[in-house]
Design a protein around this motif. Structure first.
Motif, PDB file in Angstrom:
ATOM      1  N   UNK A 175      -5.467   6.948   0.072  1.00 23.08           N
ATOM      2  CA  UNK A 175      -4.426   5.932   0.281  1.00 23.08           C
ATOM      3  C   UNK A 175      -3.775   6.082   1.657  1.00 23.08           C
ATOM      4  N   UNK A 176      -3.435   7.316   2.015  1.00 21.40           N
ATOM      5  CA  UNK A 176      -2.798   7.549   3.316  1.00 21.40           C
ATOM      6  C   UNK A 176      -3.753   7.191   4.443  1.00 21.40           C
ATOM      7  N   UNK A 177      -5.039   7.510   4.266  1.00 19.33           N
ATOM      8  CA  UNK A 177      -6.052   7.160   5.271  1.00 19.33           C
ATOM      9  C   UNK A 177      -6.106   5.646   5.481  1.00 19.33           C
ATOM     10  N   UNK A 235       0.839  -1.207   0.000  1.00 15.12           N
ATOM     11  CA  UNK A 235       0.000   0.000   0.000  1.00 15.12           C
ATOM     12  C   UNK A 235       0.870   1.251   0.000  1.00 15.12           C
ATOM     13  N   UNK A 236       1.981   1.202   0.715  1.00 14.99           N
ATOM     14  CA  UNK A 236       2.899   2.339   0.761  1.00 14.99           C
ATOM     15  C   UNK A 236       3.475   2.639  -0.625  1.00 14.99           C
ATOM     16  N   UNK A 237       3.906   1.602  -1.331  1.00 12.51           N
ATOM     17  CA  UNK A 237       4.445   1.792  -2.680  1.00 12.51           C
ATOM     18  C   UNK A 237       3.357   2.273  -3.630  1.00 12.51           C
ATOM     19  N   UNK A 238       2.141   1.778  -3.442  1.00 12.81           N
ATOM     20  CA  UNK A 238       1.026   2.236  -4.264  1.00 12.81           C
ATOM     21  C   UNK A 238       0.809   3.735  -4.084  1.00 12.81           C
ATOM     22  N   UNK A 239       0.906   4.204  -2.847  1.00 15.46           N
ATOM     23  CA  UNK A 239       0.766   5.636  -2.573  1.00 15.46           C
ATOM     24  C   UNK A 239       1.914   6.421  -3.182  1.00 15.46           C
TER      25      UNK A 239
END
Length: 454
Positions: free
Chosen positions: A431-433, A389-393
């Motif tokens: 995404x951050x949420x 998810x971090x890389x997606x953001x």
């Protein structure tokens, strides 16, 4: 020799920024530093001989066979115009509702993400197919570009994803390096852990679009079927086969892995064969198209494995210099314990996502940092999904997000880069949420694997 490891890492980042091929940058930098260390009697050359056993281990790894097969599946579905059929059918279903076309793009993007797992392919495909239609229909340019970029990056998190296949293999190795277990997690565990976060992202995207359409209906209007179907098939209705057949294929592939019926490689083979049957069903199969798919699959798979070989050499030299011990000591010495260590690693990966593709980060950064985090008690499945998810953001974030570059290349000239940047900002917030939610409640990730594999 720990300072040599850190200096080598800095040098490889500089070489990568110069635009030199990633695989050769990793292996070449590592070998140059190893040669210097051997010449100055700081490194035993016998250590370098183990690189051959590492390469042989890569060739014997059954999990990695899934990579070219999943790539083949995705490319075949793309070449067979499945995305075009999906978009036309979904748009005809939602077109009469404000924001309906944007919702269709999200759903189709999620299905493409599950079938291809390749961010660039999904973003470019959706950009070429849906962006002109959305703009022609009166949609806001920032909303249109934001929806396409955000939907395209779902390939990072929605299984079966190539990112999750590679992450599962690397994190399992990191567990062994940390001395936690022989093989405590599998790719299936990571697929199960990523299901709820992926669905949550899709739902939140759709909720945002509905709220946007309600607040600014003139920027996300209902549209007519004539605007969708450029082949003048204006009397066409929703084609259930265009949705159900790809969905059945995805469920068969994913379900066989989650239920333990097939390994990831076997399920990927099922997906590859199934994609051929879908192309035949839609009368889009030809030997020329098969040659194009095989050629594209070979190029992509060769890139992945060349980077893997280069990263393996880099990782060997980095550890020989004591770099893994230095990273572990740095993370353990941070005030704040596990929370601070996770925060630092996630931030570094987020920044590196601007200059490195997910393959380099998975093969280079994860093996360096994951053993230290796992030794501190971090759940491996939760860690893998957090990284995804971090890389997606990161891939969505201006000014260097990869998804932005992919769409910039596919978008018409009248779409400005500033409009693309402005469009992705709300989706970055979403995404951050979700990333914060997963950090606070790891059960969002760990619950489904605990139910399936209990």
């Amino acid at each position: 020799m720990e300072w040599l490891a850190l200096l080598m890492f800095i040098c490889v980042c500089i070489v990568l920024l110069s635009g030199y091929p990633v695989a050769f940058s990793l292996a070449g930098t590592a070998l140059i530093f190893a040669a210097i260390a051997v010449a100055t009697d700081q490194l035993n050359p016998v250590i370098l001989k183990t690189s051959f056993s590492r390469l042989f281990g890569i060739m014997q790894n059954p999990t990695l066979i899934a990579v070219p097969l999943f790539v083949f599946m995705g490319v075949m579905l793309e070449k067979a115009k499945i995305a075009e059929k999906l978009l036309t059918s979904m748009a005809s279903l939602f077109s009469r509702s404000p924001g309906g076309l944007a919702i269709s793009v999200v759903i189709v993007g999620a299905l493409l993400a599950a079938s291809t797992g390749i961010v660039g392919a999904t973003v470019v495909t959706m950009g070429l197919l849906s962006l002109p239609i959305m703009i022609k229909s009166g949609y806001s340019v920032p909303l249109s570009t934001g929806v396409i970029c955000a939907s395209g990056t779902l390939g990072q998190i929605i299984p079966p994803s190539i990112v999750l296949v590679l992450l599962g293999d690397v994190i399992a190795s990191a567990n062994r390096d940390a001395g936690i277990g022989a093989d405590p997690i599998s790719v299936g565990d990571l697929f199960a852990g990523a299901m709820l976060p992926g669905l949550l992202l899709v739902i939140l995207y759709i909720i945002y679009i509905l709220l946007f359409a309600r607040a600014k209906p003139e920027q996300a209007p209902p549209i007519k079927l004539e605007a969708i179907d450029e082949n003048n098939q204006t009397d066409s209705q929703f084609d259930w086969s265009a949705l159900l057949l790809p969905l059945v294929l995805i469920l068969l592939v994913l379900g066989s892995i989650l239920m333990g019926i097939a390994t990831p490689s076997e399920a990927a083979a099922l997906g590859a064969v199934g994609s051929i049957f879908l192309a035949i069903f839609y009368r889009e199969f030809s030997w020329q198209r098969l040659k194009e798919v095989v050629r594209s699959t070979t190029k992509t798979s060769s890139m992945v494995f060349m980077i893997l070989i280069g990263a393996s050499v880099f990782s060997l030299v980095f550890r020989a210099f004591g770099g893994d011990d230095a990273i572990r000591d740095i993370l353990h010495s941070l005030p704040g314990g596990v929370f601070a260590a996770m925060l630092v690693v996630m931030f570094c990966m987020f920044i590196l996502g601007f200059i490195l593709d997910f393959i380099e980060i998975v093969f280079v950064i994860v093996p360096i940092t994951a053993p230290a985090l796992l030794a501190m008690g971090v759940d491996p499945i939760w860690l893998g999904v957090m990284i995804a998810v971090n890389l997606q953001t990161s891939f969505l974030t201006p000014p260097f997000g990869f998804a932005l570059f992919y769409l910039r290349g596919a978008a018409p000239d009248y779409v400005s880069t500033q409009q693309i940047y402005r469009g992705v900002l709300p989706f970055i917030g979403i995404q951050i949420f979700v990333l914060i939610l997963i950090a606070i409640w790891p059960q969002i990730v760990t619950w489904l694997p605990s139910i399936i594999y209990k």
